[in-house]
Enzyme design. Structure first.
Site, PDB file in Angstrom:
ATOM      1  N   SER A  12       4.780  23.252  -3.623  1.00 21.01           N
ATOM      2  CA  SER A  12       5.810  22.989  -2.778  1.00 21.01           C
ATOM      3  C   SER A  12       7.012  22.572  -3.360  1.00 21.01           C
ATOM      4  CB  SER A  12       5.166  21.618  -2.336  1.00 21.01           C
ATOM      5  OG  SER A  12       4.277  21.588  -1.301  1.00 21.01           O
ATOM      6  N   SER A 157       3.592  16.156   9.105  1.00 26.01           N
ATOM      7  CA  SER A 157       3.776  17.811   8.482  1.00 26.01           C
ATOM      8  C   SER A 157       5.041  17.746   7.604  1.00 26.01           C
ATOM      9  CB  SER A 157       3.738  18.754   9.464  1.00 26.01           C
ATOM     10  OG  SER A 157       4.190  19.994   8.730  1.00 26.01           O
ATOM     11  N   ASP A 304      -4.296  19.300   1.460  1.00 32.45           N
ATOM     12  CA  ASP A 304      -4.828  20.510   0.868  1.00 32.45           C
ATOM     13  C   ASP A 304      -6.037  20.357  -0.078  1.00 32.45           C
ATOM     14  OD1 ASP A 304      -2.801  21.902   2.046  1.00 32.45           O
ATOM     15  OD2 ASP A 304      -1.175  21.662   0.420  1.00 32.45           O
ATOM     16  N   LYS A 331      -4.621  25.715   8.941  1.00 31.57           N
ATOM     17  CA  LYS A 331      -4.100  26.151   7.519  1.00 31.57           C
ATOM     18  C   LYS A 331      -4.282  27.562   7.181  1.00 31.57           C
ATOM     19  CE  LYS A 331      -2.637  22.126   6.271  1.00 31.57           C
ATOM     20  NZ  LYS A 331      -1.021  21.870   6.123  1.00 31.57           N
ATOM     21  N   ARG A 335     -10.102  25.570   7.641  1.00 32.76           N
ATOM     22  CA  ARG A 335     -10.800  25.004   6.565  1.00 32.76           C
ATOM     23  C   ARG A 335     -12.117  23.872   6.833  1.00 32.76           C
ATOM     24  NH1 ARG A 335      -5.243  24.157   2.833  1.00 32.76           N
ATOM     25  NH2 ARG A 335      -5.157  26.524   2.295  1.00 32.76           N
TER      26      ARG A 335
HETATM   27  C1  S3P Z   1       3.429  21.935   2.436  1.00 27.21           C
HETATM   28  C2  S3P Z   1       2.774  20.868   3.221  1.00 27.21           C
HETATM   29  C3  S3P Z   1       1.591  20.945   3.789  1.00 27.21           C
HETATM   30  C4  S3P Z   1       0.741  21.731   2.814  1.00 27.21           C
HETATM   31  C5  S3P Z   1       1.403  22.943   2.352  1.00 27.21           C
HETATM   32  C6  S3P Z   1       2.430  22.829   1.629  1.00 27.21           C
HETATM   33  C7  S3P Z   1       4.859  21.525   1.752  1.00 27.21           C
HETATM   34  O1  S3P Z   1       1.523  21.478   5.298  1.00 27.21           O
HETATM   35  O2  S3P Z   1      -0.409  21.863   3.684  1.00 27.21           O
HETATM   36  O3  S3P Z   1       0.173  23.477   1.699  1.00 27.21           O
HETATM   37  O4  S3P Z   1       5.315  22.261   0.832  1.00 27.21           O
HETATM   38  O5  S3P Z   1       5.549  21.147   2.618  1.00 27.21           O
HETATM   39  P1  S3P Z   1       2.077  20.463   6.261  1.00 27.21           P
HETATM   40  O6  S3P Z   1       3.238  19.670   5.948  1.00 27.21           O
HETATM   41  O7  S3P Z   1       2.289  21.403   7.543  1.00 27.21           O
HETATM   42  O8  S3P Z   1       0.786  19.875   6.686  1.00 27.21           O
END
Ligand code: S3P
Length: 419
Positions: A12, A157, A304, A331, A335
């Site tokens: 991220s 999110s 995750d 996802k 999952r």
């Molecule tokens: C992420 C946020 C999450 C996560 C993804 C990475 C990010 O998704 O599942 O692997 O980098 O902001 P969501 O924010 O849509 O849940």
């Protein structure tokens, strides 16, 4: 499992670093960048928009920022591959450009819902259309002059929040996102480090459009979501492991808190701050675990890590139940469905809810099963560590997908598994 593991850089944070550095006034240095399939897509997207990005040595990037108004229209269609983060967060930047960009993805990404970003970005003044008018990639994004909004997404999110906040860098006034539950705040932390005024109060975050962004000089922490697979496998008797230099942002370490509730012995050592993010060495000593309940409020901080948590649940005594996790259905794969199918084939008593799952341990894992990873990196890694920690032979349909987030995973695993 015994020894010491260094996991790759946080996915991220790596995505955000290369995108925001592209908007900075001058050259940024990013050390510990995750060199993997997903983050490679963000690098490619930024290069297509005109940013010069050099790999000065493995896992180190020098990004020559173009300033807030420096992007130029890319040639052809951009491809975000398997990376939802590249597409959704990138869309926030593309929504502010005075040209049209088309972004597509692989078969998995083309099935993932995009209405969650289409709606707010259109409210801000961009024009975003999905494939055949449906809210799925490829997305055609025509940017323009954006207006500030106050937005309350239906789902928790960080991708949606970040997409809106990045579009908010280009508006005439402050943009606010009000989240139903707090999600990872890497975007907010990085923007602040680049001199942008970002105010957070409770679940409300406001970005004020800056004149410019200061370049970054950061070391990306190790990815807790990569460390998670080793953490669960080493949390049971007979193992002792140190995971060095891992990001321990409180909004990311829900799995650590849950494992402790299950009886795990996990200590954080040498706690420090790197690039505005808390980091520690995580020391885990195996103990007998008991099953637990994880509810909706706890899900965003381990969103995750559910595949990894299922591994802990299968090794623990009693029932583990996860609810309020409907987001897992959309996802890289479904999952919930993927883990329940695999666990059932392995002989673990388990079942699905619309928004979660339950399973019962400690299970005798059945040998010699062929399992479908659904091309999902986190399903593949969860099943691999379950096999490794129980000494079970499994045949996995696709493990190349692991390179999406953790190239070198097999080598790292082999270096700590006792034979
Ligand atoms: C992420 C946020 C999450 C996560 C993804 C990475 C990010 O998704 O599942 O692997 O980098 O902001 P969501 O924010 O849509 O849940």
């Amino acid at each position: 499992m015994n020894g010491r593991v260094v996991v790759p850089g946080d996915k991220s944070i790596s995505h955000r670093a290369v995108m925001l550095a592209s908007l900075a006034d001058g050259a940024s240095r990013i050390r510990g960048f995750l060199e993997a399939g997903d983050t490679g897509r963000s690098v490619a997207m930024m290069r297509s928009l005109g940013t010069q990005i050099e790999e000065t040595c493995p896992t180190e990037l020098r990004v020559t920022g173009l300033g807030l108004r420096g992007f130029s229209q890319p040639e052809g269609v951009l491809d975000a591959g398997n990376s939802g983060t590249t597409l959704r967060i990138g869309a926030g930047l593309l929504a502010a450009q005075g040209f049209t960009t088309v972004v597509t993805g692989d078969a998995s990404l083309r099935r993932r819902p995009m209405d969650r970003i289409i709606e707010p970005l259109e409210r801000m003044g961009a024009r975003v259309t999905g494939d055949g008018g449906l809210p799925f990639p490829p997305l055609s994004i025509t940017g323009g002059r954006l207006g500030p909004i106050r937005y309350e997404p239906r789902m928790a999110s960080a991708q949606v929040k970040s997409s809106v906040l990045l579009a908010g860098l280009f508006t005439s006034g402050p943009t606010t996102v009000v989240e139903p539950l707090p999600t990872r705040d890497h975007t907010e932390r990085m923007l602040r480090a680049m001199g942008v005024r970002v105010e957070s109060e409770g679940q409300e975050v406001t970005v004020h459009p800056p004149k410019s962004l200061t370049p970054l000089d950061i070391q990306v922490p190790g990815d807790f979501s990569a460390a998670a697979f080793f953490l669960v496998a080493a949390a049971v008797p007979g193992s002792e492991l140190t995971l060095a230099g891992v990001g321990v942002n409180p909004l990311r370490i829900g799995l650590l808190r849950t494992l402790r509730k299950m009886g795990a012995d996990i200590r954080l050592e040498s706690e420090r701050v790197m690039g505005g993010e808390p980091v520690a060495d995580i020391h885990v000593t195996g103990r007998t675990l008991v099953g637990t309940d994880v509810g909706p409020e706890e899900v965003p901080a381990l969103v995750d890590e559910v595949p990894a948590l299922c591994v802990a649940g299968a090794l623990a005594g009693g029932r583990t139940r996860i609810t309020g996790a409907a987001e897992l259905r959309v996802k890289e794969s479904d999952r919930i469905g993927a883990m329940v199918a695999a666990l059932a084939a392995l002989g673990v008593p388990c079942g699905e809810y619309p928004d979660g799952l339950w399973l019962e341990g400690p299970a005798r894992i059945r040998d010699g099963q062929s399992l479908d990873t659904r091309g999902d990196h986190r399903i593949a890694m969860a099943l691999r560590v379950l096999a490794a920690s129980t000494g079970t032979v499994m045949e996995l349909s696709d493990t190349a997908c692991v390179d999406t987030s953790f190239p070198g995973f097999e080598k790292t695993l082999a270096s700590v598994v006792d034979r």
